[in-house]
Scaffold this motif. Structure first.
Motif, PDB file in Angstrom:
ATOM      1  N   ILE A 157       2.777  32.081  23.388  1.00 21.19           N
ATOM      2  CA  ILE A 157       3.039  33.064  24.479  1.00 21.19           C
ATOM      3  C   ILE A 157       4.482  32.934  24.543  1.00 21.19           C
ATOM      4  O   ILE A 157       5.282  31.901  24.784  1.00 21.19           O
ATOM      5  CB  ILE A 157       2.357  32.827  25.728  1.00 21.19           C
ATOM      6  CG1 ILE A 157       2.908  34.068  26.705  1.00 21.19           C
ATOM      7  CG2 ILE A 157       2.577  31.398  26.338  1.00 21.19           C
ATOM      8  CD1 ILE A 157       1.766  34.109  27.997  1.00 21.19           C
ATOM      9  N   GLN A 158       5.314  34.074  24.586  1.00 16.43           N
ATOM     10  CA  GLN A 158       6.708  34.176  24.810  1.00 16.43           C
ATOM     11  C   GLN A 158       6.752  35.020  25.858  1.00 16.43           C
ATOM     12  O   GLN A 158       6.558  36.331  26.309  1.00 16.43           O
ATOM     13  CB  GLN A 158       7.471  34.972  23.990  1.00 16.43           C
ATOM     14  CG  GLN A 158       8.935  35.062  24.151  1.00 16.43           C
ATOM     15  CD  GLN A 158       9.452  33.814  24.247  1.00 16.43           C
ATOM     16  OE1 GLN A 158       9.467  32.958  23.540  1.00 16.43           O
ATOM     17  NE2 GLN A 158      10.566  33.598  25.176  1.00 16.43           N
ATOM     18  N   GLY A 159       7.231  34.333  27.155  1.00 13.97           N
ATOM     19  CA  GLY A 159       7.376  35.039  28.467  1.00 13.97           C
ATOM     20  C   GLY A 159       8.914  35.129  29.023  1.00 13.97           C
ATOM     21  O   GLY A 159       9.060  35.929  30.095  1.00 13.97           O
ATOM     22  N   ASP A 160       9.534  34.444  28.294  1.00 13.51           N
ATOM     23  CA  ASP A 160      11.107  34.406  29.158  1.00 13.51           C
ATOM     24  C   ASP A 160      11.817  35.439  28.058  1.00 13.51           C
ATOM     25  O   ASP A 160      11.792  35.728  26.805  1.00 13.51           O
ATOM     26  CB  ASP A 160      11.599  33.019  28.413  1.00 13.51           C
ATOM     27  CG  ASP A 160      13.269  32.992  29.042  1.00 13.51           C
ATOM     28  OD1 ASP A 160      13.290  33.039  30.249  1.00 13.51           O
ATOM     29  OD2 ASP A 160      14.048  32.703  28.408  1.00 13.51           O
ATOM     30  N   GLY A 161      12.692  36.541  28.992  1.00 15.25           N
ATOM     31  CA  GLY A 161      13.447  37.481  28.453  1.00 15.25           C
ATOM     32  C   GLY A 161      12.723  38.671  27.755  1.00 15.25           C
ATOM     33  O   GLY A 161      13.393  39.077  27.097  1.00 15.25           O
ATOM     34  N   ILE A 162      11.663  38.756  28.272  1.00 17.88           N
ATOM     35  CA  ILE A 162      10.668  39.691  27.465  1.00 17.88           C
ATOM     36  C   ILE A 162      10.900  41.103  28.293  1.00 17.88           C
ATOM     37  O   ILE A 162      10.727  41.346  29.445  1.00 17.88           O
ATOM     38  CB  ILE A 162       9.229  39.563  27.585  1.00 17.88           C
ATOM     39  CG1 ILE A 162       8.967  38.333  26.727  1.00 17.88           C
ATOM     40  CG2 ILE A 162       8.426  40.977  27.127  1.00 17.88           C
ATOM     41  CD1 ILE A 162       9.402  38.529  25.410  1.00 17.88           C
ATOM     42  N   ASP A 163      11.599  42.429  27.634  1.00 15.38           N
ATOM     43  CA  ASP A 163      11.478  43.536  27.682  1.00 15.38           C
ATOM     44  C   ASP A 163      10.918  44.209  26.733  1.00 15.38           C
ATOM     45  O   ASP A 163      11.017  43.747  25.586  1.00 15.38           O
ATOM     46  CB  ASP A 163      12.733  44.054  28.372  1.00 15.38           C
ATOM     47  CG  ASP A 163      13.817  44.036  27.681  1.00 15.38           C
ATOM     48  OD1 ASP A 163      13.856  44.029  26.342  1.00 15.38           O
ATOM     49  OD2 ASP A 163      15.120  43.709  28.079  1.00 15.38           O
TER      50      ASP A 163
ATOM     51  N   ARG B 160       3.908  27.453  24.974  1.00 14.60           N
ATOM     52  CA  ARG B 160       4.993  28.367  25.420  1.00 14.60           C
ATOM     53  C   ARG B 160       6.309  27.842  25.399  1.00 14.60           C
ATOM     54  O   ARG B 160       6.439  27.079  26.193  1.00 14.60           O
ATOM     55  CB  ARG B 160       4.535  28.481  27.145  1.00 14.60           C
ATOM     56  CG  ARG B 160       5.391  29.519  27.713  1.00 14.60           C
ATOM     57  CD  ARG B 160       5.069  29.877  28.944  1.00 14.60           C
ATOM     58  NE  ARG B 160       6.098  30.531  29.718  1.00 14.60           N
ATOM     59  CZ  ARG B 160       6.188  30.930  31.107  1.00 14.60           C
ATOM     60  NH1 ARG B 160       5.253  30.404  31.650  1.00 14.60           N
ATOM     61  NH2 ARG B 160       7.365  31.352  31.607  1.00 14.60           N
ATOM     62  N   PRO B 161       7.067  28.183  24.725  1.00 21.44           N
ATOM     63  CA  PRO B 161       8.525  28.165  24.907  1.00 21.44           C
ATOM     64  C   PRO B 161       9.136  28.742  25.696  1.00 21.44           C
ATOM     65  O   PRO B 161       8.584  30.079  26.122  1.00 21.44           O
ATOM     66  CB  PRO B 161       8.903  28.501  23.397  1.00 21.44           C
ATOM     67  CG  PRO B 161       8.039  29.557  22.825  1.00 21.44           C
ATOM     68  CD  PRO B 161       6.734  29.435  23.577  1.00 21.44           C
ATOM     69  N   ASP B 162      10.146  28.431  26.605  1.00 19.48           N
ATOM     70  CA  ASP B 162      10.836  28.966  27.324  1.00 19.48           C
ATOM     71  C   ASP B 162      12.169  29.063  27.516  1.00 19.48           C
ATOM     72  O   ASP B 162      12.867  29.345  28.540  1.00 19.48           O
ATOM     73  CB  ASP B 162      10.253  28.369  28.615  1.00 19.48           C
ATOM     74  CG  ASP B 162      10.059  29.102  30.004  1.00 19.48           C
ATOM     75  OD1 ASP B 162       9.661  30.393  29.777  1.00 19.48           O
ATOM     76  OD2 ASP B 162       9.971  28.718  31.095  1.00 19.48           O
TER      77      ASP B 162
ATOM     78  N   ALA C 245      -2.434  27.454  28.650  1.00 14.11           N
ATOM     79  CA  ALA C 245      -1.258  27.634  28.418  1.00 14.11           C
ATOM     80  C   ALA C 245      -0.207  26.424  28.680  1.00 14.11           C
ATOM     81  O   ALA C 245      -0.445  26.188  29.995  1.00 14.11           O
ATOM     82  CB  ALA C 245      -0.582  29.117  28.678  1.00 14.11           C
ATOM     83  N   VAL C 246       0.368  25.999  27.995  1.00 15.11           N
ATOM     84  CA  VAL C 246       1.356  24.920  28.503  1.00 15.11           C
ATOM     85  C   VAL C 246       2.686  25.160  28.165  1.00 15.11           C
ATOM     86  O   VAL C 246       3.387  25.371  26.717  1.00 15.11           O
ATOM     87  CB  VAL C 246       0.884  23.656  27.681  1.00 15.11           C
ATOM     88  CG1 VAL C 246       1.798  22.411  28.138  1.00 15.11           C
ATOM     89  CG2 VAL C 246      -0.443  23.266  27.953  1.00 15.11           C
ATOM     90  N   VAL C 247       3.706  25.076  29.198  1.00 14.20           N
ATOM     91  CA  VAL C 247       5.194  25.226  28.785  1.00 14.20           C
ATOM     92  C   VAL C 247       5.425  23.980  28.012  1.00 14.20           C
ATOM     93  O   VAL C 247       5.372  22.767  28.451  1.00 14.20           O
ATOM     94  CB  VAL C 247       5.911  25.375  30.112  1.00 14.20           C
ATOM     95  CG1 VAL C 247       7.460  25.448  29.882  1.00 14.20           C
ATOM     96  CG2 VAL C 247       5.557  26.601  30.794  1.00 14.20           C
ATOM     97  N   SER C 248       6.039  24.311  26.784  1.00 15.94           N
ATOM     98  CA  SER C 248       6.164  22.985  25.872  1.00 15.94           C
ATOM     99  C   SER C 248       7.901  22.704  25.535  1.00 15.94           C
ATOM    100  O   SER C 248       7.854  21.768  24.623  1.00 15.94           O
ATOM    101  CB  SER C 248       5.380  23.369  24.659  1.00 15.94           C
ATOM    102  OG  SER C 248       4.030  23.692  25.011  1.00 15.94           O
ATOM    103  N   ASP C 249       8.569  23.423  26.282  1.00 13.94           N
ATOM    104  CA  ASP C 249      10.158  22.886  26.085  1.00 13.94           C
ATOM    105  C   ASP C 249      10.985  22.125  26.954  1.00 13.94           C
ATOM    106  O   ASP C 249      11.866  22.333  27.127  1.00 13.94           O
ATOM    107  CB  ASP C 249      10.779  24.221  25.475  1.00 13.94           C
ATOM    108  CG  ASP C 249      11.073  25.157  26.687  1.00 13.94           C
ATOM    109  OD1 ASP C 249      10.600  24.981  27.780  1.00 13.94           O
ATOM    110  OD2 ASP C 249      11.706  25.965  26.608  1.00 13.94           O
TER     111      ASP C 249
END
Length: 125
Positions: A93-99, A53-55, A17-21
């Motif tokens: 993968i979306q990991g930012d702001g997830i609830d 991974r967009p962030d 997984a690579v943070v890409s933004d």
């Protein structure tokens, strides 16, 4: 692009997984992953998966736009339920702001644009 290339070459199999933004997620999806590094991504075949991974940004919009850009670059198929799938060697993968509420919003937006949830993973924390 050199950092992205290094990740693919250092981990040629398995999941990476690579943070890409770091500078521009749209260019990362369309130009870096989708053009300059496309051959390296495709070489993963069934031996590994690049997870982009967009962030940052509004998650429902970011997820769908990234899927659209990656789909344009790598092609898509349609699953038995009629939803678009990326090739097995690339996911998101979306990991930012997830609830739980955001997850529902993202999945509804993906459904609206006919993207399968199987293209994405979600994380928090």
């Amino acid at each position: 692009v050199n950092a992205f290339r290094n990740m693919l070459e250092s981990f040629p199999t398995g999941l990476v997984a690579v943070v890409s933004d770091s500078f521009n997620i749209w260019e990362a999806c369309s130009k870096l992953w989708g053009k300059q590094l496309r051959e390296l991504v495709e070489q993963r075949g069934d031996k590994g998966t690049l997870v982009v991974r967009p962030d940052s940004g509004d998650p429902p919009e970011v997820v769908v736009k990234c899927l659209e850009l990656l789909g344009h670059a790598f092609g898509t198929t349609v699953n038995e339920k009629g939803f678009k799938m990326l090739p097995p060697y690339i996911r998101l993968i979306q990991g930012d702001g997830i609830d739980i509420l955001m997850l529902e919003r993202i999945l509804q937006h993906m459904h609206k644009f006919k993207w399968s949830a199987d293209n994405t993973a979600f994380g928090s924390g």
